[in-house]
Design an enzyme around this catalytic site. Structure first.
Site, PDB file in Angstrom:
ATOM      1  N   GLY A  96      21.768  51.066  43.576  1.00 18.30           N
ATOM      2  CA  GLY A  96      22.046  50.796  44.971  1.00 18.30           C
ATOM      3  C   GLY A  96      22.311  52.078  45.727  1.00 18.30           C
ATOM      4  O   GLY A  96      22.771  53.067  45.145  1.00 18.30           O
ATOM      5  N   CYS A  97      22.002  52.064  47.017  1.00 20.81           N
ATOM      6  CA  CYS A  97      22.264  53.225  47.881  1.00 20.81           C
ATOM      7  C   CYS A  97      22.750  52.713  49.235  1.00 20.81           C
ATOM      8  O   CYS A  97      23.365  51.648  49.309  1.00 20.81           O
ATOM      9  CB  CYS A  97      21.011  54.095  48.001  1.00 20.81           C
ATOM     10  SG  CYS A  97      19.615  53.286  48.812  1.00 20.81           S
ATOM     11  N   ARG A  98      22.475  53.425  50.309  1.00 18.98           N
ATOM     12  CA  ARG A  98      22.915  53.013  51.642  1.00 18.98           C
ATOM     13  C   ARG A  98      22.088  51.855  52.176  1.00 18.98           C
ATOM     14  O   ARG A  98      22.620  50.867  52.659  1.00 18.98           O
ATOM     15  CB  ARG A  98      22.855  54.186  52.618  1.00 18.98           C
ATOM     16  CG  ARG A  98      23.370  53.836  54.012  1.00 18.98           C
ATOM     17  CD  ARG A  98      23.263  54.989  54.987  1.00 18.98           C
ATOM     18  NE  ARG A  98      21.921  55.501  55.121  1.00 18.98           N
ATOM     19  CZ  ARG A  98      20.941  54.955  55.874  1.00 18.98           C
ATOM     20  NH1 ARG A  98      21.182  53.865  56.544  1.00 18.98           N
ATOM     21  NH2 ARG A  98      19.755  55.493  55.924  1.00 18.98           N
TER      22      ARG A  98
END
Length: 139
Positions: free
Chosen positions: A76-78
């Site tokens: 996951g990231c932004r």
């Protein structure tokens, strides 16, 4: 082999139902420290520099050091873009059970992120899960 993609609510259900899955937050240390999915590991795929985002040359080696290719991983990231790239890199390294969290932690123009979905967040990394701890080289 490709990876799966799930929205934040799907990832939350997956992590709750299958605790063997490991969540790797591929955002920068600063983004991770501002809030993240509880229990996640922080291994940035990129760093912020004066010249923009630059790839973390240790990303692949750190994932390989801490997780075997059979380990089920959620990235996951932004907003879901960097984590998509992380899944592509890890697939090329032989990781077989990968999930990209679409919408990421903060969301994208077409999808709310983990935070906007009202899912649990924390600013404290569990012991051994911060980038600073994970990147320490064994003596």
């Amino acid at each position: 082999m490709t990876h799966a993609t799930l929205p934040p609510e799907g990832v939350q259900r997956l992590l709750a139902a299958q605790p063997a899955h490991v969540y790797i937050d591929v955002r920068t240390v600063e983004e991770f420290e501002a809030g993240h999915v509880p229990g996640s590991y922080n291994i940035p795929i990129f760093f912020k520099t004066p010249m923009g985002l630059q790839q973390n040359p240790e990303f692949a080696a750190l994932v390989q050091r801490h997780f075997q290719p059979a380990q089920a991983l959620v990235c996951g990231c932004r907003s879901g873009v960097r984590s998509e790239r992380a899944c592509e890199l890890l697939t090329a390294l032989g990781y077989r059970e990968l999930v990209n969290m679409s919408g990421g932690f903060e969301g994208s123009p077409d999808q709310p992120g983990w935070r906007a979905c009202g899912l649990a967040t924390t600013r404290t990394a569990e012991p051994g899960r911060s980038y600073r701890e994970l990147s320490v080289h064994d003596s």
